[in-house]
Design an enzyme around this catalytic site. Structure first.
Site: not given
Lengths: 253, 253
Positions: B50, B52, B110, B201
């Site tokens: 999911r 952001d 990622y 992140r």
């Protein structure tokens, strides 16, 4: 007075092009406002090419005549701090007296960016003209070869223009193609000693007609001969066009 | 009923992330609306992760259970026609019964994009975190090596999360650096068998603290040992993050 040479880059999305105009925000306006904020002077900043609304620049060159006593690095830092994030000053240098970004330019290079294939790349559509079916890239490349050299490019200038001469020397048209995931990408890089109004976008629209299989490569020779805008392909949209580089006779300092 | 596997890409700019929510437009919402428009069915579309608000995807994987009799290519074309330009369906395939995009995922990758150097690249600032002074890229790479492997990543999950276990296996952190014109670029690609909330992140914010010379590479080992979010670096902004790829055990048809 001191002459300066600025190299700048910008994301043209949302701007009304380079040149100051009554309606819409332009790069020239914001840069002149930044110069005023930094030096207190109202100057006219000239660019090597007045890019249209939505056109981007990686290496636009500008000339400024100024009485400022600030050094180049201080100017660069202060101008960057005063400009929005989508406009950057890459370099500030002293230039020879009389330096003029348009008149002194020897050649310029533009890159036009295309994405092709059945599926649109959502992360590139802001910077690339999307052409679903580009079936004849080899033909497009052949056609590009035929446009290289000194020709009368009257068929490739926006109708209504009135330049003294429409002869230009296109020293190179480089076509670069690659694939990533399900996406095809194609860049067309055009270098010339000068460009007529909308010339790159009209060349690209014409080459794309060949790439789509609507025309044979040799057709572009007929387009050249006609010297009439209505014979060429459509004008490619602004958002795929980048001013890459401007060359001058001698390195300025 | 038939299970489908979708691979999709999107520009997350301006969206409120993947998951449907009361305020703000989300990717899941638009995709479910497109599915309804194409098939007449109201379905729940699950994504492997999911993402952001503001996070992008090049290869997000979704699962759908549906009674549609449309074939995969028809679905792909119709869904693309119903989605906005910044969301694309790259592939639609039949999947094994019970296929679930989250539960069946084996690993995900990622990529986090940074631009460094004195001057901001105006044509990349939408997709890259701008770090003016990244003085120790070698240290950043060393620190990245130290985070590879199976560890308790509790220090790197957003505070307030409550996952059963915070142990994850980070199989690779690849750092790729290059220079173009006056701009420095750095990509950090992280592959793991699972990610805690905000983990990439938080890893990037921590590595950047090393790259900025504020910390030594070995500091990240202390951060791991603390198992406490407050010991790690800041959370890198969303706009530089891309979900690149999701791997599953066996090729699904």
């Amino acid at each position: 007075m001191q002459f300066f040479k600025l190299i700048i880059a910008y994301d043209g999305t949302g701007y009304s092009g380079w040149q100051v105009q009554p309606n819409g925000v332009t790069i020239q306006q914001l840069l002149e406002e930044a110069w005023h904020e930094v030096t207190g002077e109202s100057v006219r900043i000239m660019a090597s090419g007045r890019t249209d609304a939505g056109v981007h620049a990686e290496g636009q060159v500008c000339s400024v005549e100024s009485a400022t006593s600030l050094d180049c690095l201080t100017l660069e830092r202060a101008l960057n701090a005063s400009c929005p994030d989508n406009i950057s000053i890459l370099q500030v240098n002293f230039a020879d007296a009389g330096f003029h970004a348009i008149r002194d330019a020897v050649q310029k290079t533009y890159r036009y960016q295309i994405q092709f294939g059945r599926i649109r790349d959502p992360l590139q559509c802001q910077w690339r003209w999307f052409i679903p079916s580009l079936v004849d890239v080899a033909g497009l490349e052949q056609a590009a070869r035929l446009l290289e050299g000194e020709h009368d490019f009257a068929s490739f200038q926006a109708s209504g223009s009135d330049r003294k001469t429409t002869i230009r020397n296109v020293s190179q048209i480089r076509v670069n193609q690659w694939q990533r995931s399900v996406f095809g990408y194609l860049d067309i890089e055009v270098t010339a000693n000068g460009f007529l109004y909308n010339m790159v976008r009209n060349i690209v629209g014409t080459l794309v007609a060949v790439g789509q299989g609507k025309r044979q490569p040799e057709w572009v020779l007929q387009v050249l001969e006609q010297k009439d805008r209505t014979f060429a392909g459509p004008t490619a949209p602004a958002h795929g066009l980048f001013l890459v580089r401007v060359d001058y006779h001698e390195p300025l300092n």
